[in-house]
Design an enzyme around this catalytic site. Structure first.
Site, PDB file in Angstrom:
ATOM      1  N   GLU A 115     -16.643  15.365  35.229  1.00 11.98           N
ATOM      2  CA  GLU A 115     -17.351  14.068  35.891  1.00 11.98           C
ATOM      3  C   GLU A 115     -16.171  13.020  35.615  1.00 11.98           C
ATOM      4  O   GLU A 115     -15.700  12.812  34.953  1.00 11.98           O
ATOM      5  CB  GLU A 115     -18.455  13.247  34.757  1.00 11.98           C
ATOM      6  CG  GLU A 115     -18.656  12.233  35.494  1.00 11.98           C
ATOM      7  CD  GLU A 115     -20.272  11.675  34.424  1.00 11.98           C
ATOM      8  OE1 GLU A 115     -21.090  10.885  34.552  1.00 11.98           O
ATOM      9  OE2 GLU A 115     -19.901  11.487  33.096  1.00 11.98           O
ATOM     10  N   GLU A 212     -22.559  -0.065  36.505  1.00  8.99           N
ATOM     11  CA  GLU A 212     -23.280   0.654  35.570  1.00  8.99           C
ATOM     12  C   GLU A 212     -23.602  -0.016  34.295  1.00  8.99           C
ATOM     13  O   GLU A 212     -22.638  -0.912  34.070  1.00  8.99           O
ATOM     14  CB  GLU A 212     -22.641   2.316  34.927  1.00  8.99           C
ATOM     15  CG  GLU A 212     -22.781   2.814  33.336  1.00  8.99           C
ATOM     16  CD  GLU A 212     -22.713   3.976  33.567  1.00  8.99           C
ATOM     17  OE1 GLU A 212     -22.755   5.210  33.024  1.00  8.99           O
ATOM     18  OE2 GLU A 212     -22.175   4.379  34.442  1.00  8.99           O
TER      19      GLU A 212
END
Length: 230
Positions: A115, A212
């Site tokens: 990721e 985010e």
């Protein structure tokens, strides 16, 4: 780092679009209920926990968000790009965060399962797992630190797995808050990671330019963003 983008059971909201996006920027939508399906969608809009979260994709590669999270609350929203190993991403707009979260390019690879984030702006990073600095490098005239973190038995695009996270983080003295904009040449980042001994795998999922935000202990997120990407 608390990685809300890696939650398999996250609830997503379907938001329609009627405006075409720039070349290679995707503006269609789906309402997946698992991370692997969500990661293959060109629009991410996810929330968890308590708080007030609002995001809308406006077409043409533009989206707007506002958030005010409570304990355990968080969100991720962003515009996606076609699966591609290397590309140049241009972004502009406004980003006014308070508390944990970031404005970043985000994605996954397989074999190895990784990721990755290219973090362009933030107020408080507040990583959940310890970060280790691996190298420093320059891209597009900007200085970045390359960090890694390990997540053990956490949700991923392959189910519950142990995997590594890669983070390029723009130097503190170069980041912008408020009016933001820049160019991300992903090839420069991927090359820098490889030179430090950390390779990526197969690019089978889309990348996203995301806002985010997440709560971390007593640190709570709030803010607004309006971002256009191409």
């Amino acid at each position: 780092m608390v990685s809300f983008t890696a939650i398999v059971t996250a609830a997503l909201v379907l938001i329609p679009s009627a405006i075409a996006a720039p070349a290679r920027t995707l503006d269609s939508y789906s309402a997946p209920n698992s991370l692997i399906t969500r990661q293959g969608s060109p629009w991410q809009w996810w929330t968890e926990g308590q708080g007030q979260f609002s995001c809308q994709q406006q077409g043409g590669g533009k989206y707007s968000c506002s958030w005010n999270g409570k304990s355990g609350g968080g969100m991720v929203a962003g515009t996606g790009y076609l699966q591609q190993q290397s590309r140049t991403v241009r972004y502009s707009g406004t980003y006014n965060p308070k508390g944990p979260g970031y404005l970043a390019l985000y994605g996954w690879t397989r074999n190895p399962l990784v990721e990755f984030y290219i973090v362009e702006s933030w107020d408080v990073l507040a990583p959940g797992e310890p970060w280790t600095l691996r190298s420093n490098f320059t891209s597009e005239g900007n200085n970045y630190g390359f960090y890694t973190a390990q997540r053990v038995n956490k949700p991923s695009i392959e189910g519950t797995r142990t995997f590594t996270q890669y983070f390029s983080v723009l130097n503190q003295d170069q980041k912008k808050v408020g009016t933001v904009g820049g160019t991300i040449n992903t090839a420069n980042h991927f090359d820098a990671w490889s030179k430090a001994g950390y390779r990526l795998g197969n690019f089978e999922q889309n990348m996203f330019m995301v806002t985010e935000a997440f709560a971390n202990g007593t640190k709570l997120p709030s803010g607004t963003s309006t971002i256009t990407v191409s």
